[in-house]
Design a protein around this motif. Structure first.
Motif, PDB file in Angstrom:
ATOM      1  N   GLU A 184       0.349  -0.773  -0.120  1.00 46.14           N
ATOM      2  CA  GLU A 184      -0.498  -0.129   0.505  1.00 46.14           C
ATOM      3  C   GLU A 184       0.606   0.861   0.180  1.00 46.14           C
ATOM      4  N   VAL A 185       1.507   1.665  -1.340  1.00 40.30           N
ATOM      5  CA  VAL A 185       2.142   3.149  -1.126  1.00 40.30           C
ATOM      6  C   VAL A 185       0.816   4.425  -2.036  1.00 40.30           C
ATOM      7  N   SER A 186       1.149   5.042  -1.961  1.00 41.75           N
ATOM      8  CA  SER A 186       0.550   6.525  -2.602  1.00 41.75           C
ATOM      9  C   SER A 186       0.517   6.315  -3.933  1.00 41.75           C
ATOM     10  N   ASN A 187       0.234   7.220  -4.984  1.00 43.37           N
ATOM     11  CA  ASN A 187      -0.047   7.115  -6.097  1.00 43.37           C
ATOM     12  C   ASN A 187       1.383   7.674  -6.798  1.00 43.37           C
ATOM     13  N   ASN A 188       1.767   8.717  -5.964  1.00 41.16           N
ATOM     14  CA  ASN A 188       3.143   9.464  -6.440  1.00 41.16           C
ATOM     15  C   ASN A 188       3.947   9.142  -6.086  1.00 41.16           C
ATOM     16  N   ALA A 189       4.104   7.810  -4.592  1.00 38.79           N
ATOM     17  CA  ALA A 189       5.139   7.250  -4.737  1.00 38.79           C
ATOM     18  C   ALA A 189       6.472   7.601  -5.239  1.00 38.79           C
ATOM     19  N   LEU A 190       6.315   6.590  -6.188  1.00 41.70           N
ATOM     20  CA  LEU A 190       7.067   6.325  -7.327  1.00 41.70           C
ATOM     21  C   LEU A 190       7.946   8.224  -7.661  1.00 41.70           C
ATOM     22  N   ASP A 191       7.609   8.769  -7.734  1.00 39.84           N
ATOM     23  CA  ASP A 191       7.538  10.042  -8.604  1.00 39.84           C
ATOM     24  C   ASP A 191       8.767  10.868  -7.426  1.00 39.84           C
ATOM     25  N   ALA A 192       7.768  10.563  -5.576  1.00 41.64           N
ATOM     26  CA  ALA A 192       8.782  11.747  -5.418  1.00 41.64           C
ATOM     27  C   ALA A 192       9.841  10.454  -5.200  1.00 41.64           C
ATOM     28  N   LEU A 193      10.300   9.603  -5.256  1.00 40.53           N
ATOM     29  CA  LEU A 193      11.232   9.092  -5.296  1.00 40.53           C
ATOM     30  C   LEU A 193      12.126   9.164  -6.632  1.00 40.53           C
ATOM     31  N   VAL A 194      11.626   9.409  -7.396  1.00 39.65           N
ATOM     32  CA  VAL A 194      12.668   9.688  -8.890  1.00 39.65           C
ATOM     33  C   VAL A 194      13.429  11.450  -7.957  1.00 39.65           C
ATOM     34  N   LYS A 195      12.504  12.031  -7.358  1.00 37.10           N
ATOM     35  CA  LYS A 195      12.675  13.438  -7.320  1.00 37.10           C
ATOM     36  C   LYS A 195      14.256  13.742  -6.028  1.00 37.10           C
ATOM     37  N   LEU A 196      13.557  12.576  -5.044  1.00 32.19           N
ATOM     38  CA  LEU A 196      14.408  11.701  -4.553  1.00 32.19           C
ATOM     39  C   LEU A 196      15.831  11.624  -4.721  1.00 32.19           C
ATOM     40  N   VAL A 197      16.113  11.065  -5.609  1.00 29.44           N
ATOM     41  CA  VAL A 197      16.864  10.547  -5.630  1.00 29.44           C
ATOM     42  C   VAL A 197      18.070  11.043  -6.849  1.00 29.44           C
ATOM     43  N   ARG A 198      16.936  12.183  -7.979  1.00 28.67           N
ATOM     44  CA  ARG A 198      17.724  13.095  -8.940  1.00 28.67           C
ATOM     45  C   ARG A 198      18.071  14.175  -8.806  1.00 28.67           C
ATOM     46  N   LYS A 199      17.994  14.157  -6.837  1.00 25.48           N
ATOM     47  CA  LYS A 199      18.581  15.756  -6.332  1.00 25.48           C
ATOM     48  C   LYS A 199      20.389  15.099  -5.737  1.00 25.48           C
ATOM     49  N   LYS A 200      20.212  14.194  -5.540  1.00 24.32           N
ATOM     50  CA  LYS A 200      21.621  13.353  -4.997  1.00 24.32           C
ATOM     51  C   LYS A 200      22.610  13.745  -6.168  1.00 24.32           C
ATOM     52  N   ILE A 201      22.471  12.869  -7.546  1.00 23.83           N
ATOM     53  CA  ILE A 201      22.474  12.162  -7.910  1.00 23.83           C
ATOM     54  C   ILE A 201      23.101  13.472  -9.716  1.00 23.83           C
ATOM     55  N   ASP A 202      22.467  14.063  -9.332  1.00 18.71           N
ATOM     56  CA  ASP A 202      22.274  14.934 -10.618  1.00 18.71           C
ATOM     57  C   ASP A 202      23.620  16.290 -10.145  1.00 18.71           C
ATOM     58  N   ASP A 203      24.196  17.412 -10.794  1.00 18.06           N
ATOM     59  CA  ASP A 203      24.712  18.457 -10.888  1.00 18.06           C
ATOM     60  C   ASP A 203      24.408  19.258 -11.061  1.00 18.06           C
ATOM     61  N   GLY A 204      22.335  19.649 -11.743  1.00 17.32           N
ATOM     62  CA  GLY A 204      21.857  20.512 -12.262  1.00 17.32           C
ATOM     63  C   GLY A 204      22.221  21.327 -13.763  1.00 17.32           C
ATOM     64  N   GLU A 205      23.923  20.682 -14.361  1.00 14.20           N
ATOM     65  CA  GLU A 205      24.304  21.959 -15.505  1.00 14.20           C
ATOM     66  C   GLU A 205      23.779  21.087 -16.938  1.00 14.20           C
ATOM     67  N   GLN A 206      23.000  20.210 -16.367  1.00 15.01           N
ATOM     68  CA  GLN A 206      23.187  18.964 -18.157  1.00 15.01           C
ATOM     69  C   GLN A 206      21.500  17.696 -17.608  1.00 15.01           C
ATOM     70  N   PRO A 207      20.970  17.643 -18.389  1.00 12.17           N
ATOM     71  CA  PRO A 207      19.582  16.909 -17.988  1.00 12.17           C
ATOM     72  C   PRO A 207      19.859  16.181 -17.451  1.00 12.17           C
ATOM     73  N   SER A 208      18.513  15.393 -16.108  1.00  6.62           N
ATOM     74  CA  SER A 208      18.976  14.405 -15.411  1.00  6.62           C
ATOM     75  C   SER A 208      19.177  12.938 -15.853  1.00  6.62           C
ATOM     76  N   LEU A 209      20.269  12.221 -15.185  1.00  9.12           N
ATOM     77  CA  LEU A 209      20.566  11.186 -15.761  1.00  9.12           C
ATOM     78  C   LEU A 209      19.495  10.224 -15.392  1.00  9.12           C
ATOM     79  N   ILE A 210      18.337  10.210 -15.089  1.00  8.13           N
ATOM     80  CA  ILE A 210      16.593   9.511 -15.243  1.00  8.13           C
ATOM     81  C   ILE A 210      15.386  10.622 -15.927  1.00  8.13           C
ATOM     82  N   GLN A 211      15.733   9.737 -17.217  1.00  9.82           N
ATOM     83  CA  GLN A 211      14.482  10.416 -17.959  1.00  9.82           C
ATOM     84  C   GLN A 211      13.131   9.676 -17.149  1.00  9.82           C
ATOM     85  N   THR A 212      12.351  11.162 -17.494  1.00  9.67           N
ATOM     86  CA  THR A 212      10.894  10.506 -18.046  1.00  9.67           C
ATOM     87  C   THR A 212      10.498  10.061 -19.254  1.00  9.67           C
TER      88      THR A 212
END
Length: 225
Positions: A184-212
């Motif tokens: 039982e997880v919310s519908n946006n649990a995956l989107d929230a998880l991806v957002k957290l991971v992007r903050k940790k791994i991306d440098d902000g100077e180029q598109p995210s490693l994880i593509q939607t």
């Protein structure tokens, strides 16, 4: 595919055997480590599932003995231990993966499918993408040789994407891999998880490693593959 399960909790053993037979696997079940080792020497199994704490011989010892005697099939450890050192010990002794109790049956089935897929196609233990290195056994991600601290679910997401680099993974596939369909997880649990991971791994100077991939799911960006 033929699977052996060693578990001293009879209720859990019966439930797992029942579920796997529904999935059309050939399944044998035993209640302790000694029986598991004896059975593994008599029959050929594609995968052996071992409870860590069992009477007569614990799962980690069975795992070690199987590898010493040339068993090359998959080994999945079931354990209530979630300490990092215990996990590392299990993997170092020859286990392909582990699952912490209590777990959802759909998660167990997903882990089984993943191990069986890798049986004839071993995955890289260190997967490199430009400045990134994902260490599968150590369950760690490095960028420019610096470790990025990740939670369990953050690593599971990246591991699944790295192993399947170049492929689009649907939202349903990712939910199954991380939480299981019946969790039982919310519908946006995956989107929230991806957002957290992007903050940790991306440098902000180029598109995210994880593509939607709109309307489907996620993949690793082609420019990095």
């Amino acid at each position: 595919m033929k699977i052996l399960i060693a578990e001293d909790d009879m209720r859990l053993l019966k439930n797992i055997v029942f579920m796997l037979k529904k999935e059309r696997y050939l399944v044998d079940g035993v209640e302790n480590g000694v029986e598991a080792l004896e059975q593994a020497f008599i029959e050929e199994y594609d995968l052996i599932i071992l409870d860590w704490m069992m009477p007569k011989m614990d799962g980690i010892t069975v795992c070690q003995e199987l590898r010493k005697n040339g068993y090359e099939g998959g080994i999945l450890m079931l354990t209530a231990r979630d300490d990092a050192q215990d996990v590392v010990q299990g993997l170092d002794m020859g286990a392909d993966d582990y699952l912490i109790k209590p777990f959802k049956m759909q998660v167990l089935l997903a882990r089984i499918r993943a191990i069986l897929r890798r049986k004839n196609k071993p995955i890289e233990q260190i997967i490199q993408l430009q400045s990134y290195e994902l260490h599968v056994d150590a369950r760690a991600l490095f960028k420019n040789h610096e470790k990025i601290e990740l939670t369990k679910n953050e690593f599971l997401l990246l591991e699944y994407l790295f192993i399947n680099k170049g492929r689009i993974l649907t939202r349903e596939q990712i939910y199954d891999q991380i939480w299981g369909y019946d969790e039982e997880v919310s519908n946006n649990a995956l989107d929230a998880l991806v957002k957290l991971v992007r903050k940790k791994i991306d440098d902000g100077e180029q598109p995210s490693l994880i593509q939607t991939v709109r309307g489907i799911g996620y993949k690793l960006r082609d420019a990095y593959v």
